[in-house]
Design a protein around this motif. Structure first.
Motif, PDB file in Angstrom:
ATOM      1  N   SER A 173     -25.445 -57.962  -4.645  1.00 46.33           N
ATOM      2  CA  SER A 173     -26.684 -58.299  -5.353  1.00 46.33           C
ATOM      3  C   SER A 173     -26.436 -59.383  -6.391  1.00 46.33           C
ATOM      4  O   SER A 173     -27.264 -60.277  -6.585  1.00 46.33           O
ATOM      5  CB  SER A 173     -27.256 -57.046  -6.032  1.00 46.33           C
ATOM      6  N   ASP A 203     -30.775 -46.971  -3.140  1.00 39.12           N
ATOM      7  CA  ASP A 203     -30.507 -48.399  -2.948  1.00 39.12           C
ATOM      8  C   ASP A 203     -31.427 -49.223  -3.840  1.00 39.12           C
ATOM      9  O   ASP A 203     -32.641 -49.270  -3.647  1.00 39.12           O
ATOM     10  CB  ASP A 203     -30.728 -48.746  -1.464  1.00 39.12           C
ATOM     11  N   ARG A 204     -30.850 -49.926  -4.826  1.00 37.62           N
ATOM     12  CA  ARG A 204     -31.643 -50.696  -5.776  1.00 37.62           C
ATOM     13  C   ARG A 204     -32.330 -51.887  -5.128  1.00 37.62           C
ATOM     14  O   ARG A 204     -33.345 -52.373  -5.613  1.00 37.62           O
ATOM     15  CB  ARG A 204     -30.749 -51.203  -6.921  1.00 37.62           C
ATOM     16  N   SER A 205     -31.776 -52.392  -4.028  1.00 40.13           N
ATOM     17  CA  SER A 205     -32.365 -53.562  -3.363  1.00 40.13           C
ATOM     18  C   SER A 205     -33.383 -53.172  -2.296  1.00 40.13           C
ATOM     19  O   SER A 205     -33.887 -54.027  -1.587  1.00 40.13           O
ATOM     20  CB  SER A 205     -31.256 -54.408  -2.723  1.00 40.13           C
ATOM     21  N   PRO A 219     -25.688 -45.206  -1.538  1.00 36.32           N
ATOM     22  CA  PRO A 219     -25.432 -46.589  -1.946  1.00 36.32           C
ATOM     23  C   PRO A 219     -24.113 -47.080  -1.435  1.00 36.32           C
ATOM     24  O   PRO A 219     -23.141 -46.346  -1.388  1.00 36.32           O
ATOM     25  CB  PRO A 219     -25.444 -46.505  -3.486  1.00 36.32           C
ATOM     26  N   GLN A 248     -39.442 -48.106 -12.341  1.00 38.44           N
ATOM     27  CA  GLN A 248     -38.022 -48.459 -12.299  1.00 38.44           C
ATOM     28  C   GLN A 248     -37.787 -49.921 -11.924  1.00 38.44           C
ATOM     29  O   GLN A 248     -36.648 -50.374 -11.896  1.00 38.44           O
ATOM     30  CB  GLN A 248     -37.283 -47.552 -11.311  1.00 38.44           C
ATOM     31  N   ARG A 306     -38.628 -51.235  -8.967  1.00 38.86           N
ATOM     32  CA  ARG A 306     -38.386 -51.383  -7.535  1.00 38.86           C
ATOM     33  C   ARG A 306     -39.497 -52.201  -6.883  1.00 38.86           C
ATOM     34  O   ARG A 306     -40.618 -52.276  -7.396  1.00 38.86           O
ATOM     35  CB  ARG A 306     -38.311 -50.006  -6.852  1.00 38.86           C
ATOM     36  N   THR A 324     -22.766 -52.901  -3.030  1.00 40.59           N
ATOM     37  CA  THR A 324     -24.146 -53.289  -3.304  1.00 40.59           C
ATOM     38  C   THR A 324     -24.279 -54.104  -4.576  1.00 40.59           C
ATOM     39  O   THR A 324     -24.938 -55.143  -4.613  1.00 40.59           O
ATOM     40  CB  THR A 324     -25.042 -52.036  -3.399  1.00 40.59           C
ATOM     41  N   THR A 325     -23.614 -53.665  -5.651  1.00 36.74           N
ATOM     42  CA  THR A 325     -23.724 -54.365  -6.928  1.00 36.74           C
ATOM     43  C   THR A 325     -23.175 -55.775  -6.835  1.00 36.74           C
ATOM     44  O   THR A 325     -23.803 -56.744  -7.284  1.00 36.74           O
ATOM     45  CB  THR A 325     -22.979 -53.587  -8.022  1.00 36.74           C
TER      46      THR A 325
END
Length: 430
Positions: free
Chosen positions: A17, A170-172, A9, A197, A199, A13-14
């Motif tokens: 986003s 990677d959450r995105s 990550p 989750q 995703r 990223t946070t």
């Protein structure tokens, strides 16, 4: 070069986003573009509230901000669109609607305040886009077995082939798999875990459509025509919008038609208009009306296959006709077809009867494009332009099916904006 199975990550990223979310962008816009101009203009917010016309301007600007953000987000969700190029049109449309409502209901407003909120919001969105553009490269994680061979990924999309059945950090990330493929238990568990989750998990066919703007039509069993049924609610509302727009524009167009008709007659002998039988909604034929752009054609109700095809540099096209075709002004008389219920402003272009019969024989499912009203402009026209080759027609049909599947006000707005660009640069004209 080795391809990583999962990625590390990024530290930003946070934050990236968060800045990309609708709620955060609305909050930033509200503070910077609505509250700050109020303080600058009136000194204190309580003074602003008591000022003449502020309340209408404040709520109007707030609605314009929200509508502009939603419009920008929905329009740029389609293939080939970048946020940067649609900021001004989106907010011009939303604030224009606000101004029209204020004027229609005679609500007091401050031109200076409303104008400053509009300009400030445009500046804020451009700054956000410049910051986010290099930081929002979309990453597509492909599960082995997905049929994506030969697909050219756009510059803003990075493809990563997964080697192990592990959910990416990677959450995105977008995870892509062919749901028809027989995955092993470990991969099936990974996909289920990713979905749980929250995703984004796409069928590979969905990704192909989202990146190319076309719907695959190789086999009937794979087309899922039930999902291609157009949005019936929008189809009814769209008809009302078509008629209202035609009624409002007709008084403006009529003097223009007179001038163009005179120029056509001076340029070459023959009638002002050209009529030809085309295939419309439900496969029903109708006579389309256009400005004449070729030498001495006149009415041509039953065009042959040869005469129906216009080639590059066609010698039949007049000097005036070339300009009319390049600017698409030759299509404007179809406003009468719109009023008659035969056409829409936006939809698949209607083909001559001879061409339609030929395509119907050569291309499976061709008749399905007649499920919606044909249009003066359409998704295929702004992406591909005018085509005549059978291979290109097949590709055009894929664009038409994508439009039908995504039939909505948002794709119509996008096509309208792109049509303005096509008129400017003459893309796809013959």
């Amino acid at each position: 070069m080795s391809v990583p199975s999962v990625d590390k990550p990024r530290a930003t990223t946070t934050g990236v986003s968060a800045l990309s979310s609708l709620s955060v962008q609305f909050l930033i816009g509200f503070v910077v573009a609505i509250l700050v101009p109020a303080l600058v203009r009136y000194g204190r917010f309580d003074h602003a509230v008591r000022a003449d016309g502020f309340i209408g301007s404040f709520w109007g600007a707030t609605f314009g901000l929200l509508l502009g953000l939603v419009m920008l987000r929905r329009v740029t969700a389609y293939p080939g669109t970048k946020t940067f190029g649609y900021i001004l049109p989106s907010f011009a449309g939303s604030f224009g609607l606000v101004l029209a409502i204020l004027l229609a209901f005679r609500i007091g407003y401050s031109r200076l305040y409303l104008g400053s909120t509009f300009a400030t919001m445009i500046a804020v969105m451009f700054v956000l886009s410049i910051y986010l553009l290099p930081r929002t490269r979309r990453r597509v994680y492909v599960v082995p077995g997905a049929e994506l061979d030969g697909l050219d990924f756009p510059g803003g999309v990075e493809r990563i082939t997964l080697r192990d059945p592990v959910v990416p950090v990677d959450r995105s990330a977008m995870i892509v798999a062919d749901f028809r493929h027989d995955h092993g238990p470990a991969w099936e568990r990974m996909l289920a875990e990713a979905a749980v989750q929250g995703r984004t998990v796409y069928h590979s066919k969905q990704l192909l459509e989202s990146l190319t703007g076309r719907v695959s039509i190789e086999h009937l069993s794979e087309n899922n025509f039930g999902s291609l049924l157009p949005n019936l609610a929008w189809r009814k509302a769209k008809r009302a919008v078509d008629v209202i727009a035609a009624i409002l524009l007709l008084p403006i167009f009529l003097p223009l038609f007179l001038v163009i008709g005179i120029l056509i007659r001076l340029d070459s002998s023959g009638p002002m208009f050209f009529r030809q039988e085309r295939v419309g909604v439900g496969g029903r034929p109708f006579n389309i009306v256009k400005f004449r752009t070729m030498y001495a054609l006149g009415d041509e109700p039953e065009a042959s296959l040869t005469t129906a095809i216009t080639t590059v540099g066609d010698q039949r096209v007049t000097r005036m006709g070339r300009w009319l075709r390049r600017t698409r002004i030759d299509e404007l008389p179809q406003i009468f077809n719109i009023l008659a219920g035969q056409m829409s402003w936006i939809g698949p272009r209607p083909e001559a009867v001879a061409l339609s019969h030929w395509y119907d024989v050569e291309i499976p499912f061709y008749i399905y494009r007649h499920i919606v009203r044909p249009g003066i402009t359409g998704w295929a026209q702004v992406n591909q332009g005018h085509v005549t080759d059978l291979v290109d027609i097949y590709r055009k049909l894929q664009f038409d099916f994508y439009y039908i599947k995504n039939f909505s006000v948002w794709i119509d707005i996008l096509i309208a904006l792109r049509t303005l660009r096509v008129i400017w640069n003459g893309f796809g004209s013959k």
